[in-house]
Design an enzyme around this catalytic site. Structure first.
Site, PDB file in Angstrom:
ATOM      1  CG  ASP A 161      61.681 -62.190 -56.845  1.00  0.00           C
ATOM      2  OD1 ASP A 161      61.422 -63.365 -57.052  1.00  0.00           O
ATOM      3  OD2 ASP A 161      61.084 -61.400 -56.771  1.00  0.00           O
ATOM      4  CG  HIS A 189      57.279 -61.133 -56.368  1.00  0.00           C
ATOM      5  ND1 HIS A 189      58.301 -61.618 -55.781  1.00  0.00           N
ATOM      6  CD2 HIS A 189      56.384 -61.693 -55.422  1.00  0.00           C
ATOM      7  CE1 HIS A 189      58.490 -62.565 -54.826  1.00  0.00           C
ATOM      8  NE2 HIS A 189      57.100 -62.446 -54.572  1.00  0.00           N
TER       9      HIS A 189
HETATM   10  P1  NDP Z   1      51.273 -63.202 -45.308  1.00  0.00           P
HETATM   11  O1  NDP Z   1      51.811 -62.354 -44.376  1.00  0.00           O
HETATM   12  O2  NDP Z   1      52.174 -64.430 -45.115  1.00  0.00           O
HETATM   13  O3  NDP Z   1      51.444 -62.654 -46.543  1.00  0.00           O
HETATM   14  C1  NDP Z   1      50.908 -61.514 -47.081  1.00  0.00           C
HETATM   15  C2  NDP Z   1      50.986 -61.381 -48.262  1.00  0.00           C
HETATM   16  O4  NDP Z   1      52.420 -61.244 -48.842  1.00  0.00           O
HETATM   17  C3  NDP Z   1      50.254 -62.397 -49.363  1.00  0.00           C
HETATM   18  O5  NDP Z   1      49.785 -61.923 -50.476  1.00  0.00           O
HETATM   19  C4  NDP Z   1      51.648 -62.844 -49.910  1.00  0.00           C
HETATM   20  O6  NDP Z   1      51.421 -63.735 -51.230  1.00  0.00           O
HETATM   21  C5  NDP Z   1      52.475 -62.025 -50.048  1.00  0.00           C
HETATM   22  N1  NDP Z   1      54.022 -62.415 -50.127  1.00  0.00           N
HETATM   23  C6  NDP Z   1      54.893 -61.533 -50.960  1.00  0.00           C
HETATM   24  N2  NDP Z   1      56.014 -62.387 -51.015  1.00  0.00           N
HETATM   25  C7  NDP Z   1      55.726 -63.260 -50.187  1.00  0.00           C
HETATM   26  C8  NDP Z   1      56.669 -64.428 -49.595  1.00  0.00           C
HETATM   27  N3  NDP Z   1      58.064 -64.552 -50.174  1.00  0.00           N
HETATM   28  N4  NDP Z   1      56.260 -65.362 -48.698  1.00  0.00           N
HETATM   29  C9  NDP Z   1      55.025 -65.011 -48.362  1.00  0.00           C
HETATM   30  N5  NDP Z   1      54.089 -64.233 -48.842  1.00  0.00           N
HETATM   31  C10 NDP Z   1      54.607 -63.426 -49.794  1.00  0.00           C
HETATM   32  O7  NDP Z   1      49.966 -63.690 -45.104  1.00  0.00           O
HETATM   33  P2  NDP Z   1      48.811 -63.995 -43.921  1.00  0.00           P
HETATM   34  O8  NDP Z   1      47.491 -64.499 -44.284  1.00  0.00           O
HETATM   35  O9  NDP Z   1      49.534 -64.410 -42.613  1.00  0.00           O
HETATM   36  O10 NDP Z   1      48.472 -62.466 -43.169  1.00  0.00           O
HETATM   37  C11 NDP Z   1      47.856 -61.444 -44.226  1.00  0.00           C
HETATM   38  C12 NDP Z   1      47.078 -60.470 -43.134  1.00  0.00           C
HETATM   39  O11 NDP Z   1      46.516 -59.667 -44.254  1.00  0.00           O
HETATM   40  C13 NDP Z   1      46.063 -61.168 -42.533  1.00  0.00           C
HETATM   41  O12 NDP Z   1      46.271 -60.856 -41.061  1.00  0.00           O
HETATM   42  C14 NDP Z   1      44.901 -60.735 -42.970  1.00  0.00           C
HETATM   43  O13 NDP Z   1      43.731 -60.328 -41.983  1.00  0.00           O
HETATM   44  C15 NDP Z   1      45.159 -59.566 -43.730  1.00  0.00           C
HETATM   45  N6  NDP Z   1      44.377 -59.111 -44.732  1.00  0.00           N
HETATM   46  C16 NDP Z   1      44.078 -57.688 -45.103  1.00  0.00           C
HETATM   47  C17 NDP Z   1      43.352 -57.634 -46.076  1.00  0.00           C
HETATM   48  C18 NDP Z   1      42.830 -56.023 -46.431  1.00  0.00           C
HETATM   49  O14 NDP Z   1      43.887 -55.195 -46.281  1.00  0.00           O
HETATM   50  N7  NDP Z   1      41.707 -55.649 -47.039  1.00  0.00           N
HETATM   51  C19 NDP Z   1      42.799 -58.539 -47.197  1.00  0.00           C
HETATM   52  C20 NDP Z   1      43.220 -59.847 -46.929  1.00  0.00           C
HETATM   53  C21 NDP Z   1      44.076 -60.056 -45.787  1.00  0.00           C
HETATM   54  P3  NDP Z   1      50.795 -65.174 -51.503  1.00  0.00           P
HETATM   55  O15 NDP Z   1      49.417 -65.062 -51.149  1.00  0.00           O
HETATM   56  O16 NDP Z   1      51.119 -65.209 -52.805  1.00  0.00           O
HETATM   57  O17 NDP Z   1      51.552 -66.111 -50.437  1.00  0.00           O
END
Ligand code: NDP
Length: 327
Positions: A161, A189
């Site tokens: 931000d 955020h």
């Molecule tokens: P991303 O890597 O794109 O995003 C991950 C997180 O970052 C989301 O919560 C997302 O929020 C947040 N975020 C914060 N700022 C931003 C921004 N500016 N733009 C986009 N995202 C932002 O998600 P993916 O789905 O590609 O990857 C997530 C990974 O995490 C997957 O590989 C999955 O397997 C893993 N995972 C792990 C978990 C655990 O540790 N138990 C649980 C769930 C998933 P928002 O959703 O609001 O976009």
């Protein structure tokens, strides 16, 4: 040469992870003389673990001289072992038809477990940055789940931000982002964040005086910064992963290496500054030095700013109330 430090990253095979890991390994986060060991966490799911393997193959193929080791894990107790830095990126995204309470509950479970694991096995000086949304509340949950670690070591990412605001202000004033100082973003955020340029300068000149347009502030600037993530999804069809990863690098670099007296924005647990109740993880202006951040105190809060701060605080308190029974 320096001893390697351990950097844990969760959600390592996700979009942000893909934009983040290579920059950590190349030395952009902790310095070009600091070797790193990456301790990567993904969910046990076979697809995620395979994707993580692929990312690791690419990291190997970069032949980064500073990359002293790479580990793949599905258990936070292993991924966080002795870690000096933890970037908590993985979080449960809101699925179709998912209620806010369900989202909070799903994330509360993840960040309770990760907080406990950090508490059990991480370095006692671990610096934690939560990126996964709702980032402030997830950081709060992890902090509350790690009573043996200093609360101040748990932070949330407001830097995206902050950087978005800097970029809008540079364009508006026709100056360079690098010339902008004393900008901050208060609060959560989320679109309720309050990007505040009342104290900001560009080339030493007051940005508020240069712009001199409160209607632009309230009706153009704040909504543009607040809804930037949605605008990027609308344009790209994908979320703002690269700029999120960049902000995570900026946040950790400044925390670890210092901001040279300049203000940066971090989401950090309040000690009661500016009337924010203690413990709430809130975006504040900070300066950083010797691996510690310090909230900039004594700034005047005018009526408009107070209204904005109250709104973002109320949202955070609502989130916190929504997870209280889960902690
Ligand atoms: P991303 O890597 O794109 O995003 C991950 C997180 O970052 C989301 O919560 C997302 O929020 C947040 N975020 C914060 N700022 C931003 C921004 N500016 N733009 C986009 N995202 C932002 O998600 P993916 O789905 O590609 O990857 C997530 C990974 O995490 C997957 O590989 C999955 O397997 C893993 N995972 C792990 C978990 C655990 O540790 N138990 C649980 C769930 C998933 P928002 O959703 O609001 O976009």
């Amino acid at each position: 040469s320096k001893k390697p430090v351990r950097v844990a990253v969760t959600g390592a095979a996700g979009q942000i992870g893909y934009a983040l890991l290579f920059r950590i390994a190349s030395g952009e986060m902790l310095g070009k003389d600091q070797p790193v060991i990456l301790q990567l966490l993904e969910i046990p799911d076979e697809k995620a673990q395979n994707a993580l393997k692929g990312v690791i193959m690419e990291l190997e193929d970069c032949a980064f001289p500073l990359l002293a080791g790479i580990e793949a894990h599905s258990d936070p107790l292993q991924a966080f072992k002795d870690t000096d830095y933890a970037l908590l990126v993985g979080a449960r995204p809101r699925g179709p038809g998912m209620e806010r309470a369900d989202l909070l509950a799903a994330n509360a479970q993840i960040f309770t477990a990760q907080g406990k694991a950090l508490n059990a096995v991480a370095s006692r000086n671990v610096k934690v940055l939560v990126v996964g949304n709702p980032a402030n509340t997830n950081a709060y949950i992890a902090m509350k789940s790690a009573p043996d670690l200093p609360a101040k070591n748990f932070t949330a990412m407001l830097r995206l931000d902050h950087n978005r605001a800097a970029s809008q202000l540079a364009a508006k004033t026709g100056t360079k982002v690098g010339d902008i100082k004393k900008l901050t973003v208060w609060g959560n955020h989320s679109p309720t964040m309050y990007a505040d340029y009342r104290f900001a300068t560009t080339n030493g000149q007051s940005i508020k005086a240069l712009i001199n347009d409160q209607v632009w502030n309230a009706e153009t600037f704040l909504p543009t910064v607040g809804k930037r993530g949605a605008a990027i999804i609308a344009a790209r069809g994908l979320s703002s992963a690269a700029s999120a990863a960049n902000a995570a690098i900026d946040h950790m670099r400044d925390w670890a290496l210092g901001s040279n007296g300049e203000w940066v924005t971090m989401g950090v647990p309040s000690n009661g500054e500016y009337g924010i109740p203690a413990g709430i993880v809130f975006g504040f202006p900070v300066t950083t030095e010797n691996g510690e951040y310090k909230i900039v105190e004594g700034l005047e809060i005018d009526a408009f700013s107070q209204e904005c701060i109250n709104k973002t605080l109320a949202e955070l308190q609502g989130e916190q109330d929504g997870v209280k029974h889960l902690l």
